[in-house]
Design an enzyme around this catalytic site. Structure first.
Site, PDB file in Angstrom:
ATOM      1  N   HIS A   1       0.839  -1.202   0.000  1.00 54.10           N
ATOM      2  CA  HIS A   1       0.000   0.000   0.000  1.00 54.10           C
ATOM      3  C   HIS A   1       0.876   1.254   0.000  1.00 54.10           C
ATOM      4  O   HIS A   1       1.624   1.488   0.940  1.00 54.10           O
ATOM      5  CB  HIS A   1      -0.894  -0.023   1.243  1.00 54.10           C
ATOM      6  CG  HIS A   1      -1.848   1.123   1.332  1.00 54.10           C
ATOM      7  ND1 HIS A   1      -1.870   1.976   2.402  1.00 54.10           N
ATOM      8  CD2 HIS A   1      -2.818   1.555   0.483  1.00 54.10           C
ATOM      9  CE1 HIS A   1      -2.822   2.880   2.225  1.00 54.10           C
ATOM     10  NE2 HIS A   1      -3.404   2.640   1.059  1.00 54.10           N
TER      11      HIS A   1
ATOM     12  N   GLU B   1       0.554  -0.646  -4.793  1.00 55.16           N
ATOM     13  CA  GLU B   1      -0.512   0.322  -5.049  1.00 55.16           C
ATOM     14  C   GLU B   1       0.058   1.714  -4.859  1.00 55.16           C
ATOM     15  O   GLU B   1       0.908   1.935  -3.993  1.00 55.16           O
ATOM     16  CB  GLU B   1      -1.646   0.077  -4.041  1.00 55.16           C
ATOM     17  CG  GLU B   1      -2.869   0.952  -4.206  1.00 55.16           C
ATOM     18  CD  GLU B   1      -2.896   2.221  -3.360  1.00 55.16           C
ATOM     19  OE1 GLU B   1      -3.875   2.964  -3.464  1.00 55.16           O
ATOM     20  OE2 GLU B   1      -1.934   2.473  -2.598  1.00 55.16           O
TER      21      GLU B   1
ATOM     22  N   HIS C   1      -0.982  11.051  -2.517  1.00 59.06           N
ATOM     23  CA  HIS C   1      -2.273  10.659  -1.940  1.00 59.06           C
ATOM     24  C   HIS C   1      -3.145  11.863  -1.596  1.00 59.06           C
ATOM     25  O   HIS C   1      -4.305  11.939  -1.983  1.00 59.06           O
ATOM     26  CB  HIS C   1      -2.049   9.806  -0.689  1.00 59.06           C
ATOM     27  CG  HIS C   1      -3.333   9.370  -0.048  1.00 59.06           C
ATOM     28  ND1 HIS C   1      -4.006  10.132   0.888  1.00 59.06           N
ATOM     29  CD2 HIS C   1      -4.090   8.257  -0.220  1.00 59.06           C
ATOM     30  CE1 HIS C   1      -5.101   9.509   1.268  1.00 59.06           C
ATOM     31  NE2 HIS C   1      -5.187   8.369   0.607  1.00 59.06           N
TER      32      HIS C   1
END
Ligand code: G3P
Ligand code: MG
Length: 244
Positions: free
Chosen positions: A10, A37, A52
């Protein structure tokens, strides 16, 4: 049904390295990840970068909204020192740099489209065009995912084949089946807390979708999710806790 590894790094290996950087991907690979990811956004001058949050404040030494900054301004920021001084000098990667890192380390990817408000359609169209032009031909096609239905509809309009991952918040909406069908989705990403029982996962499998659970950083939780027949988990600690 598409086959996924048991865990996906992640934002790379964001428990061990600054999230969404190239070094985070390299460390994820060293920890045993086969797939990572990361989140994609657009700068003010329409360059694709890996980030993000809507602002650079949390994960760099700068301040401001990504949508208000050019790539040149973004590239001046240090994206490593906030995590640990040993990572200072790390920069926010462009999508092109990220593809090069993936090719170098033979890493598969889940590319999450993370639009700043109002950019869903143009961002996803640009990401698909970029994948079509630059995705390394040595790698399996990436899974392209988003919470944004508008973004994923654009993805499907632009590409009939690309694997789509539909991400749901907690709780999973009642009409999940229709939404996934409309997008011809490959996978459904769910918050681990939204999984009520094994029947729910079985139903998703029966419809042909792989089920990926985010974000799982605890061995016991991972084990209980595998017991519920979840296909894969997103974790900040790839290889960092023992998985069966
Ligand atoms: O796709 C799984 C996960 O990345 C979604 O949440 O906020 O970490 O992008 P977030
Ligand atoms: Mg993400």
């Amino acid at each position: 049904m598409h086959k996924f590894p048991k865990f996906i790094g992640h934002r790379g290996a964001s428990g061990f390295a600054p999230e969404n950087t190239c070094v985070s991907m390299r460390i994820a690979k060293e920890c045993g990840a086969q797939v990572v990811e990361f989140d994609v956004k657009k700068t003010k001058d329409s360059e694709l970068i890996i980030m993000h949050d809507s602002s650079v404040d949390r994960t760099t030494n700068g301040h401001g909204r990504v949508i208000d900054m050019t790539l040149a301004e973004i590239k001046k920021l240090d994206a490593g020192c906030w995590f640990d001084p040993s990572f200072s000098g790390e920069t926010i990667p462009t999508l092109k740099e990220m593809f090069s890192t993936l090719r170098h380390h033979s890493l598969g990817a889940n590319i999450e489209i993370k639009p700043c408000p109002g950019t869903d359609i143009e961002l996803s169209a640009q990401v698909i065009e970029f994948i079509e032009n630059y995705w390394p031909n040595t790698l399996n096609p990436p899974l392209v995912s988003s919470f944004s239905v508008q973004a994923l509809k654009t993805v499907r309009e632009k590409s009939a084949q690309i694997p789509i991952g539909l991400i749901f918040d907690n709780p999973i909406p009642n009409d999940w089946k229709a939404r996934a069908f409309d997008l011809k989705a490959t996978a459904i990403s769910v918050h681990h807390k939204s999984i009520e029982n094994i029947e729910m996962i079985k139903e998703m499998h029966k419809e042909g979708y792989s089920v990926l659970a985010y974000t799982v950083n605890d061995h016991n939780l991972a084990k209980s999710l595998y017991d519920l027949e979840v296909d894969s988990i997103f974790t900040n600690y790839p290889g960092g806790f023992k998985l069966k």
